[in-house]
Design an enzyme around this catalytic site. Structure first.
Site, PDB file in Angstrom:
ATOM      1  N   SER A 142       0.851  -1.186   0.000  1.00  0.00           N
ATOM      2  CA  SER A 142       0.000   0.000   0.000  1.00  0.00           C
ATOM      3  C   SER A 142       0.887   1.236   0.000  1.00  0.00           C
ATOM      4  CB  SER A 142      -0.894   0.001   1.242  1.00  0.00           C
ATOM      5  OG  SER A 142      -1.662   1.185   1.319  1.00  0.00           O
ATOM      6  N   TYR A 156      -2.118  -1.014  10.430  1.00  0.00           N
ATOM      7  CA  TYR A 156      -2.172  -1.236   8.981  1.00  0.00           C
ATOM      8  C   TYR A 156      -0.907  -0.698   8.311  1.00  0.00           C
ATOM      9  CZ  TYR A 156      -4.007  -1.087   4.192  1.00  0.00           C
ATOM     10  OH  TYR A 156      -4.199  -1.265   2.844  1.00  0.00           O
TER      11      TYR A 156
END
Length: 265
Positions: A142, A156
């Site tokens: 990401s 995350y």
């Protein structure tokens, strides 16, 4: 000849969202698929792709955080198709919470799925790739963690940044044995996970949270899962034969602006 004809791909988190987009692209380009997910809905998604593309697909209900289950999924792929050429390590989770309040259980949940899940998938498929003379691994990292971050995303961000390091190490370790390893770095796509994050961010009006994400993207929209699938298909194909250890940002330009208020537009 489609660019994935003759390829056999294992895709995790394949029931919906980005995984469905990846599976759709792979089916469109002629790959045979093992679609892995915790949800039984993965079979519904697979049946839709069989009908639309005539794809050869098996489905496996498995938890990426469980190494034995992932070894079994890889073995079932070999049993069904006789090869395993590509692994798309897509399964991932995101839960938001202020860092000082985030329980260890939520931290460990991210580590188990986002890091251990990819680790387990790679360890399960690489032995078969080595026997087959090579293969491709595509890891869903990401922009979060490695490039940017938002408040509440500590677990995350930490886990997705770790996948960049894993990508680079595996790429070096297996380059001379014809296994390429690359990762995608996605901004925001319209997926069930992002919709859940929107609810966590703005319970009163989650659609407003999604609209506000789009405002910060130069292209003024979120990615479609199939657009991410197209990138995964390229990285899993021979068209990307000289790419390994690469981080491919796919974010509609969202990480480019220095500010949202200065400039001529």
């Amino acid at each position: 000849m489609a660019k994935l004809d003759g390829k056999v791909a294992l895709i995790t988190g394949a029931a919906a969202g980005l995984g469905e987009g990846i599976a759709t692209a792979y089916a469109k380009y002629g790959a045979k698929l093992c679609m892995v997910d915790l949800s039984k809905d993965v079979e519904k998604t697979a049946q839709k792709l069989r009908q639309e593309y005539g794809a050869e697909i098996i489905t496996v209900i498995a938890n990426v955080a469980d190494k034995e289950q992932m070894k079994a999924a890889a073995a079932q792929t070999i049993e069904a198709f006789g090869a395993l050429n590509v692994a798309c390590c897509n399964a991932g989770v995101c839960r938001l919470a202020p860092f000082e309040e985030m329980p260890d259980e939520i931290r460990d949940f991210h580590i188990d799925v986002n890091i251990k899940g990819v680790w387990n998938t790679c360890q399960s498929v690489i032995p078969y790739m080595l026997k087959n003379g090579g293969g491709n691994i595509v890891i869903a990292s990401s922009v979060t963690g490695d490039i940017v971050a938002d408040a509440g995303e500590a677990a995350y961000a930490m886990t997705k940044a770790a996948l960049v390091g894993l990508t680079k190490c595996l790429a070096v370790e297996y380059a001379d044995r014809n296994i390429r390893v690359n990762c995608s770095q996605l901004g925001y796509a319209r997926t069930p996970m992002v919709e859940k994050m929107a609810v966590e961010s703005n319970p009163a009006d989650p659609e407003r949270a999604i609209m506000d994400i789009a405002k910060g993207v130069p292209m003024k929209r979120l990615a479609k899962p199939i657009e991410v699938g197209e990138l995964f298909a390229f990285l899993g194909s021979d068209e990307s034969s000289y790419l390994t250890g690469s981080q491919i940002v796919i974010d509609g330009g969202s990480t480019l602006p220095e500010t949202m208020s200065i400039g001529t537009n």
